[in-house]
Write a protein that holds these residues in place. Structure first.
Motif, PDB file in Angstrom:
ATOM      1  N   ASP A 351      44.690  32.251  40.091  1.00 37.91           N
ATOM      2  CA  ASP A 351      44.098  32.125  38.680  1.00 37.91           C
ATOM      3  C   ASP A 351      42.724  32.710  38.715  1.00 37.91           C
ATOM      4  O   ASP A 351      42.188  33.191  37.707  1.00 37.91           O
ATOM      5  CB  ASP A 351      44.377  30.911  38.174  1.00 37.91           C
ATOM      6  N   HIS A 352      41.823  32.258  39.564  1.00 36.39           N
ATOM      7  CA  HIS A 352      40.600  32.615  39.807  1.00 36.39           C
ATOM      8  C   HIS A 352      40.363  34.097  39.786  1.00 36.39           C
ATOM      9  O   HIS A 352      39.550  34.616  39.103  1.00 36.39           O
ATOM     10  CB  HIS A 352      40.150  31.854  41.238  1.00 36.39           C
ATOM     11  N   ALA A 353      41.389  34.790  40.721  1.00 37.03           N
ATOM     12  CA  ALA A 353      41.237  36.304  40.732  1.00 37.03           C
ATOM     13  C   ALA A 353      41.560  36.834  39.294  1.00 37.03           C
ATOM     14  O   ALA A 353      41.106  37.908  38.856  1.00 37.03           O
ATOM     15  CB  ALA A 353      42.158  36.850  41.716  1.00 37.03           C
ATOM     16  N   ALA A 354      42.616  36.237  38.782  1.00 38.28           N
ATOM     17  CA  ALA A 354      43.007  36.720  37.449  1.00 38.28           C
ATOM     18  C   ALA A 354      41.834  36.645  36.484  1.00 38.28           C
ATOM     19  O   ALA A 354      41.539  37.511  35.742  1.00 38.28           O
ATOM     20  CB  ALA A 354      44.292  35.652  36.870  1.00 38.28           C
ATOM     21  N   ARG A 355      41.047  35.535  36.376  1.00 36.60           N
ATOM     22  CA  ARG A 355      39.875  35.303  35.589  1.00 36.60           C
ATOM     23  C   ARG A 355      38.793  36.517  35.842  1.00 36.60           C
ATOM     24  O   ARG A 355      37.991  37.085  34.821  1.00 36.60           O
ATOM     25  CB  ARG A 355      39.356  34.076  35.817  1.00 36.60           C
ATOM     26  N   LEU A 356      38.676  37.000  36.971  1.00 38.48           N
ATOM     27  CA  LEU A 356      37.591  37.736  37.541  1.00 38.48           C
ATOM     28  C   LEU A 356      37.978  39.376  37.032  1.00 38.48           C
ATOM     29  O   LEU A 356      37.081  39.850  36.600  1.00 38.48           O
ATOM     30  CB  LEU A 356      37.364  37.650  38.870  1.00 38.48           C
ATOM     31  N   VAL A 357      39.177  39.572  36.965  1.00 36.40           N
ATOM     32  CA  VAL A 357      39.685  40.701  36.358  1.00 36.40           C
ATOM     33  C   VAL A 357      39.518  40.852  34.872  1.00 36.40           C
ATOM     34  O   VAL A 357      39.256  41.935  34.324  1.00 36.40           O
ATOM     35  CB  VAL A 357      41.356  40.864  36.623  1.00 36.40           C
ATOM     36  N   GLN A 358      39.900  39.645  34.286  1.00 38.40           N
ATOM     37  CA  GLN A 358      39.711  39.749  32.796  1.00 38.40           C
ATOM     38  C   GLN A 358      38.316  39.938  32.337  1.00 38.40           C
ATOM     39  O   GLN A 358      37.804  40.479  31.387  1.00 38.40           O
ATOM     40  CB  GLN A 358      40.345  38.542  32.252  1.00 38.40           C
ATOM     41  N   LEU A 359      37.226  39.316  33.272  1.00 43.19           N
ATOM     42  CA  LEU A 359      35.847  39.483  33.092  1.00 43.19           C
ATOM     43  C   LEU A 359      35.412  40.780  33.262  1.00 43.19           C
ATOM     44  O   LEU A 359      34.569  41.482  32.551  1.00 43.19           O
ATOM     45  CB  LEU A 359      34.841  38.517  34.084  1.00 43.19           C
ATOM     46  N   ALA A 360      35.957  41.529  34.266  1.00 46.30           N
ATOM     47  CA  ALA A 360      35.893  43.043  34.643  1.00 46.30           C
ATOM     48  C   ALA A 360      36.424  43.650  33.273  1.00 46.30           C
ATOM     49  O   ALA A 360      35.506  44.652  32.895  1.00 46.30           O
ATOM     50  CB  ALA A 360      36.264  43.357  35.904  1.00 46.30           C
ATOM     51  N   LYS A 361      37.303  43.333  32.727  1.00 48.07           N
ATOM     52  CA  LYS A 361      37.766  44.165  31.718  1.00 48.07           C
ATOM     53  C   LYS A 361      36.961  44.028  30.383  1.00 48.07           C
ATOM     54  O   LYS A 361      36.656  45.086  29.723  1.00 48.07           O
ATOM     55  CB  LYS A 361      39.306  43.414  31.279  1.00 48.07           C
ATOM     56  N   GLN A 362      36.464  42.794  29.873  1.00 48.85           N
ATOM     57  CA  GLN A 362      35.283  42.984  29.078  1.00 48.85           C
ATOM     58  C   GLN A 362      33.960  43.386  29.026  1.00 48.85           C
ATOM     59  O   GLN A 362      33.534  44.089  28.363  1.00 48.85           O
ATOM     60  CB  GLN A 362      35.059  41.247  28.763  1.00 48.85           C
ATOM     61  N   ARG A 363      33.637  43.502  30.604  1.00 55.14           N
ATOM     62  CA  ARG A 363      32.512  44.298  30.787  1.00 55.14           C
ATOM     63  C   ARG A 363      32.818  45.942  30.757  1.00 55.14           C
ATOM     64  O   ARG A 363      31.917  46.625  30.225  1.00 55.14           O
ATOM     65  CB  ARG A 363      31.980  44.235  32.118  1.00 55.14           C
ATOM     66  N   ARG A 364      33.823  46.211  31.265  1.00 58.76           N
ATOM     67  CA  ARG A 364      34.264  47.776  31.125  1.00 58.76           C
ATOM     68  C   ARG A 364      34.277  48.102  29.616  1.00 58.76           C
ATOM     69  O   ARG A 364      34.016  49.251  29.047  1.00 58.76           O
ATOM     70  CB  ARG A 364      35.391  47.877  31.811  1.00 58.76           C
TER      71      ARG A 364
END
Length: 481
Positions: A351-364
């Motif tokens: 889940d930690h990796a999943a949250r980091l991907v979602q954060l990267a999505k918002q930044r992109r």
């Protein structure tokens, strides 16, 4: 043709035909072009169409090591006998267009080309270790057995023309082409292979052009391409491969263009590992892949993954190594790609990796917004990490609470109504300013002045920003679940 017109070599073949006996011209000491090893193609044609037969025997043409002169023309012929013309050298390209054959083997032979277009073969077609100086055409053929092109060498002078045409071919078993070497394009458009397509250790050359055209290819099992070396573009748009598309240890190279296009495909597993980085673009757009076995090291500088769907992704890598493949699709922001990567991590329980991907999505996504949207995005990112780092909000609140409590404790603001005001508490007064909904009765009872009033405005504004970003983050979390 009369039997009296035959040379001694042709007579040997004629007499052996009725019983299916093999004639091996390699046993003698004569050189390859000697008359003792030479057969006229016209004699072979006559033998196959009207050759002698013996009761209780199965006729077959089995010849090794002969030189065949003249064109072997069996267009639209029906041949009931098995054909073995192996280790032979043909002066002209054999022509089996539209023929109906039982079995055809030209193994270890050398010829200027070959045409088996629209032929029907009840058994296998074997071209193992053949050397072709021109195009090989098997397009539209129906082969009930295995198609062997393994260890063959095909070279065409004009690379604009296909070296190997297998478009619309139908193979009811495997297509075996391991260690195949080609100089020119391979066409597999619309081909159907009931078994597996084996291209392991193949070396395919057509620099600057298409090395494989395989649009709408249908394979019943696997496409095996371990240690494949392709110098040119591989186009497999719309292919259907229910099993494994195996490119372990492969080298795909088409600098300045697309190295492999496998868009709009339906594939069980794709293995891209253990090889050098792909030279050229990789296009997997709109494909559906059950299992993607992909090493980040093999990805090129340009990757197209728009609407790619996959169920699982291995090997397990941290998000920092997976996210660049989404950022290399420069044409457009694709939120679907981030959702796919997020789902892959969640299936493994990370889940930690999943949250980091979602954060990267918002930044992109922030980079695609107008200036005011980007500004608000930076605020959300800095405060609570778009809701994926909620502990940041607590840190901001505690810091502001400490600053406000200290400032108001040193000098309490005057009360609006001294006889009605509650006892002043610097901590709860600061909380009243920071929390936009909850009220402790302090804010409405006291009126700060001067610098304290400016600090109060800052605390109220900051409180609203923190509350809004936290609510946005919670909303995203609830919607995902």
């Amino acid at each position: 043709m009369e039997i009296n017109d035959l040379t001694p070599a042709e007579l040997r073949v004629w007499q052996a035909f009725a019983t299916g006996t093999e004639v091996d011209f390699r046993e003698g000491t004569e050189p390859e072009g000697a008359p003792e090893r030479t057969l006229r193609a016209a004699v072979l044609r006559t033998l196959l169409l009207n050759g002698p037969s013996e009761s209780g025997e199965i006729a077959a043409l089995k010849v090794r090591g002969a030189r065949v002169t003249g064109p072997l023309d069996l267009r639209y012929a029906t041949v009931d006998s098995v054909i073995h013309l192996t280790h032979c050298r043909f002066e002209h390209a054999p022509d089996f267009v539209g023929a109906q054959l039982r079995y055809l083997s030209l193994r270890d032979s050398e010829m200027p080309g070959l045409s088996v277009t629209r032929a029907r073969i009840d058994g296998s077609l074997r071209l193992t270790r053949c050397r072709f100086g021109g195009a090989v055409r098997v397009d539209g053929a129906q082969i009930a057995g295995v198609l062997f092109i393994d260890q063959a060498d095909i070279t065409v002078g004009d690379t604009a023309q296909p070296a190997l045409q297998l478009n619309q071919v139908s193979v009811d078993d495997d297509l075996c082409a391991h260690h195949l070497r080609t100089r020119g394009r391979i066409r597999l458009d619309g081909a159907t292979v009931a078994g597996s397509l084996d291209l392991e250790d193949a070396e395919l050359h057509n620099p600057g052009g298409n090395v494989i055209d395989a649009e709408a290819l249908e394979v019943g099992a696997n496409v095996l391409g371990r240690r494949l070396r392709a110098h040119g573009r591989i186009d497999m748009r719309g292919a259907r491969i229910p099993g494994r598309f195996d490119l372990l240890y492969s080298r795909l190279s088409n600098p300045g263009g697309t190295a492999m296009r496998a868009s709009s495909c339906v594939i069980g597993e794709v293995w891209l590992r253990k090889g050098p980085p792909i030279e050229g673009m990789l296009n997997l757009r709109r494909s559906q892949i059950e299992h993607l076995n992909l090493e980040p090291e093999m990805l090129p500088d340009q990757v197209r993954l728009l609407d790619l769907t996959y169920t699982s992704l291995t090997p397990h890598e941290p998000p920092e190594r997976r996210l660049p493949m989404l950022e290399r699709d420069e044409d457009t922001f694709d939120p679907h790609g981030y959702e796919q990567l997020t789902a892959a991590y969640r299936r493994t329980g990370d889940d930690h990796a999943a949250r980091l991907v979602q954060l990267a999505k918002q930044r992109r996504h922030r980079t695609t917004l107008p200036w005011y949207g980007r500004l608000w995005g930076h605020v959300q990112d800095a405060t609570v990490g778009y809701g994926f780092r909620p502990m940041r909000a607590l840190g901001w609140l505690l810091s502001l609470l400490a600053v406000g409590s200290l400032a108001f404790a040193l000098q309490a603001p005057p009360a609006l109504k001294a006889d009605e005001a509650p006892h002043f508490n610097a901590v709860f007064y600061t909380l009243d300013l920071l929390l936009p909904v909850i009220s402790f009765g302090q804010e409405s009872a006291f009126a700060p002045e001067g610098g304290q009033q400016a600090l109060a405005y800052v605390l109220v504004l900051t409180g609203w920003i923190l509350a809004t970003t936290v609510i946005a983050g919670v909303t995203r979390t609830v919607s995902r679940q």
